[in-house]
Design an enzyme around this catalytic site. Structure first.
Site, PDB file in Angstrom:
ATOM      1  N   HIS A   1       2.317   5.253   5.142  1.00  0.00           N
ATOM      2  CA  HIS A   1       2.954   3.336   4.370  1.00  0.00           C
ATOM      3  C   HIS A   1       2.099   4.365   2.153  1.00  0.00           C
ATOM      4  O   HIS A   1       1.227   4.976   2.168  1.00  0.00           O
ATOM      5  CB  HIS A   1       2.104   2.923   4.776  1.00  0.00           C
ATOM      6  CG  HIS A   1       1.189   2.290   4.703  1.00  0.00           C
ATOM      7  ND1 HIS A   1       0.145   2.399   5.686  1.00  0.00           N
ATOM      8  CD2 HIS A   1      -0.157   2.627   3.426  1.00  0.00           C
ATOM      9  CE1 HIS A   1      -0.894   2.137   5.590  1.00  0.00           C
ATOM     10  NE2 HIS A   1      -1.160   1.946   4.144  1.00  0.00           N
TER      11      HIS A   1
ATOM     12  N   ARG B   1      -0.944  -2.819  -5.293  1.00  0.00           N
ATOM     13  CA  ARG B   1      -1.428  -4.395  -5.383  1.00  0.00           C
ATOM     14  C   ARG B   1      -0.243  -5.031  -6.037  1.00  0.00           C
ATOM     15  O   ARG B   1       0.475  -4.398  -7.415  1.00  0.00           O
ATOM     16  CB  ARG B   1      -2.816  -4.101  -6.118  1.00  0.00           C
ATOM     17  CG  ARG B   1      -3.825  -3.704  -5.494  1.00  0.00           C
ATOM     18  CD  ARG B   1      -5.048  -3.182  -6.412  1.00  0.00           C
ATOM     19  NE  ARG B   1      -5.565  -2.293  -5.654  1.00  0.00           N
ATOM     20  CZ  ARG B   1      -6.500  -0.847  -5.211  1.00  0.00           C
ATOM     21  NH1 ARG B   1      -5.732  -0.406  -6.572  1.00  0.00           N
ATOM     22  NH2 ARG B   1      -7.676  -0.707  -5.084  1.00  0.00           N
TER      23      ARG B   1
ATOM     24  N   GLU C   1       3.131  -1.584   1.128  1.00  0.00           N
ATOM     25  CA  GLU C   1       1.907  -2.115   2.113  1.00  0.00           C
ATOM     26  C   GLU C   1       1.816  -2.416   0.327  1.00  0.00           C
ATOM     27  O   GLU C   1       1.626  -1.844  -0.583  1.00  0.00           O
ATOM     28  CB  GLU C   1       0.737  -1.109   2.310  1.00  0.00           C
ATOM     29  CG  GLU C   1      -0.500  -2.525   2.346  1.00  0.00           C
ATOM     30  CD  GLU C   1      -1.868  -1.769   3.227  1.00  0.00           C
ATOM     31  OE1 GLU C   1      -2.122  -1.123   2.821  1.00  0.00           O
ATOM     32  OE2 GLU C   1      -3.007  -2.466   2.501  1.00  0.00           O
TER      33      GLU C   1
ATOM     34  N   ASN D   1      -4.943  -9.748  -3.956  1.00  0.00           N
ATOM     35  CA  ASN D   1      -6.482  -9.957  -4.464  1.00  0.00           C
ATOM     36  C   ASN D   1      -6.009 -11.813  -4.144  1.00  0.00           C
ATOM     37  O   ASN D   1      -5.530 -12.104  -5.327  1.00  0.00           O
ATOM     38  CB  ASN D   1      -6.762  -9.698  -4.959  1.00  0.00           C
ATOM     39  CG  ASN D   1      -7.780  -7.796  -4.609  1.00  0.00           C
ATOM     40  OD1 ASN D   1      -8.390  -7.231  -3.439  1.00  0.00           O
ATOM     41  ND2 ASN D   1      -6.788  -7.319  -5.386  1.00  0.00           N
TER      42      ASN D   1
ATOM     43  N   ARG E   1      -2.544   7.552 -17.235  1.00  0.00           N
ATOM     44  CA  ARG E   1      -1.146   7.785 -15.871  1.00  0.00           C
ATOM     45  C   ARG E   1      -1.559   8.042 -14.803  1.00  0.00           C
ATOM     46  O   ARG E   1      -2.702   9.197 -13.863  1.00  0.00           O
ATOM     47  CB  ARG E   1       0.129   9.117 -16.771  1.00  0.00           C
ATOM     48  CG  ARG E   1       1.129   8.293 -17.712  1.00  0.00           C
ATOM     49  CD  ARG E   1       1.846   9.567 -17.899  1.00  0.00           C
ATOM     50  NE  ARG E   1       1.675  10.492 -18.779  1.00  0.00           N
ATOM     51  CZ  ARG E   1       1.792  11.365 -18.080  1.00  0.00           C
ATOM     52  NH1 ARG E   1       3.517  11.361 -18.753  1.00  0.00           N
ATOM     53  NH2 ARG E   1       1.971  12.367 -18.824  1.00  0.00           N
TER      54      ARG E   1
ATOM     55  N   HIS F   1       6.526   5.969  -9.536  1.00  0.00           N
ATOM     56  CA  HIS F   1       7.062   5.099  -8.908  1.00  0.00           C
ATOM     57  C   HIS F   1       7.749   5.154  -7.495  1.00  0.00           C
ATOM     58  O   HIS F   1       7.271   6.186  -6.444  1.00  0.00           O
ATOM     59  CB  HIS F   1       8.366   5.670  -9.554  1.00  0.00           C
ATOM     60  CG  HIS F   1       9.136   6.584  -9.026  1.00  0.00           C
ATOM     61  ND1 HIS F   1       9.022   7.524 -10.730  1.00  0.00           N
ATOM     62  CD2 HIS F   1      10.004   7.095  -8.314  1.00  0.00           C
ATOM     63  CE1 HIS F   1       9.772   8.608 -10.079  1.00  0.00           C
ATOM     64  NE2 HIS F   1      10.236   8.832  -8.516  1.00  0.00           N
TER      65      HIS F   1
ATOM     66  N   GLU G   1      12.789   3.788  -8.962  1.00  0.00           N
ATOM     67  CA  GLU G   1      14.693   4.018  -9.230  1.00  0.00           C
ATOM     68  C   GLU G   1      14.892   4.380  -7.839  1.00  0.00           C
ATOM     69  O   GLU G   1      14.654   4.131  -6.683  1.00  0.00           O
ATOM     70  CB  GLU G   1      13.633   6.053  -8.638  1.00  0.00           C
ATOM     71  CG  GLU G   1      14.322   7.170  -8.945  1.00  0.00           C
ATOM     72  CD  GLU G   1      14.015   8.504  -8.914  1.00  0.00           C
ATOM     73  OE1 GLU G   1      12.896   8.774  -8.679  1.00  0.00           O
ATOM     74  OE2 GLU G   1      15.230   9.186  -9.454  1.00  0.00           O
TER      75      GLU G   1
END
Lengths: 193, 193
Positions: B27, B31, B94, B98, B117, B121, B167
């Site tokens: 996975h 967040r 996933e 929070n 950075r 994506h 994408e």
């Protein structure tokens, strides 16, 4: 909770739109400082196979798609066939290398786990997380969290060469603690991610 | 280049360590500000199915695992079986929430595509990217890059509710330009990612 409860969570559509039926969660892209160093890590340490490389000389970057398959014979040899194949697979990793960053001493990239947060981690599922962690220790792979750290004893995190976190877990329980101990150990004491 | 050339790139091990044979790239974790809003996006717009939800009340966060499968009947109904199943699949998403961030007006999270950075994506592969983009337009999904923008006419990017880039591409070529045109259009004029 049973699947029916999960699929009726707030915000969840009752059933997926038929238009999405052949959609595939194909890949996750991360930028890496040094392609050779990252390829070494993802192939030697984690067992990925690079399947497609594309250079964009004018914009000075290169991408490599990697998959984690036990048997390389499933990967087409012909270049065009292989590109079509990899773009239809789930669980592909895309490494992007902006040319020149490999000359920097430290990675210019942010792993998302300090401010500003966002992306958290990749996860590799392994048959036996204890065995896998012993192998990573022996290889000198840096750990973000060992199995023995914190309250969640069934997961570990290693760091890739750019400090991206990679969670390690096994699909089956590590051990089945008695109910009382499970409550006491309380996974809910884990720090906010 | 043929597969044999890709698998002999600098940094690549000749063949994966047998110890990694059953490793799965399971996975990717991101967040999200508001779980209900993100679940709506990933299920209604992209066709994902939530398969497992876990609350960590003491640390005030919740995680949800989602998969993109055309047929939900492959997902076990029993909770423990389903957890084991999802942790053994490739291509799982996933979402981490929070608690409390849903009260913020804007997402507190950074998508990795401006400084600093790092993560770039997620990518969803679709049978027909033109058809898929028309559907997203009709649904009012924000685009980061339409098929018609820039030089890479075969890929598009939409944004999820936290502005993470997704994408969109199809495994087969959009069209086969004559060789001369392909060179002129030059994908290598794409901006550095």
């Amino acid at each position: 909770m049973p699947l029916s409860d999960v699929t009726s969570l707030p915000g969840v559509t009752v059933s997926p739109d038929i238009a999405t039926r052949r959609y595939v969660f194909n890949h996750t892209m991360i930028r890496v400082r040094d392609l050779a160093v990252s390829l070494d890590f993802y192939t030697r340490v984690l067992g990925f196979t690079p399947v497609y490389k594309q250079d964009f000389p004018a914009a000075a970057f290169t991408i490599v798609y990697l998959v984690l398959v036990g048997d390389r014979s499933v990967i087409p040899d012909d270049d065009a066939d292989r590109l079509r194949w990899v773009l239809a697979q789930p669980g592909v990793l895309e490494l992007t290398h902006n040319h020149g960053t490999e000359t920097l001493e430290a990675t210019p990239y942010h792993n998302g786990n300090s401010e500003p947060r966002g992306f958290g981690h990749l996860c590799v599922s392994v048959p036996d997380v204890t065995v896998a962690c012993a192998r990573f220790e022996a290889m000198g792979v840096p750990f973000q969290k060992r199995l023995t750290d914190g309250t969640m004893k069934h997961i570990a995190f290693i760091r890739d060469p750019d400090n991206y976190w990679i969670e390690l877990l096994q699909p089956t329980p590590l051990y089945e603690p008695p109910k009382e101990e499970a409550t006491k150990a309380g996974e809910d004491t884990k720090e906010a991610p």
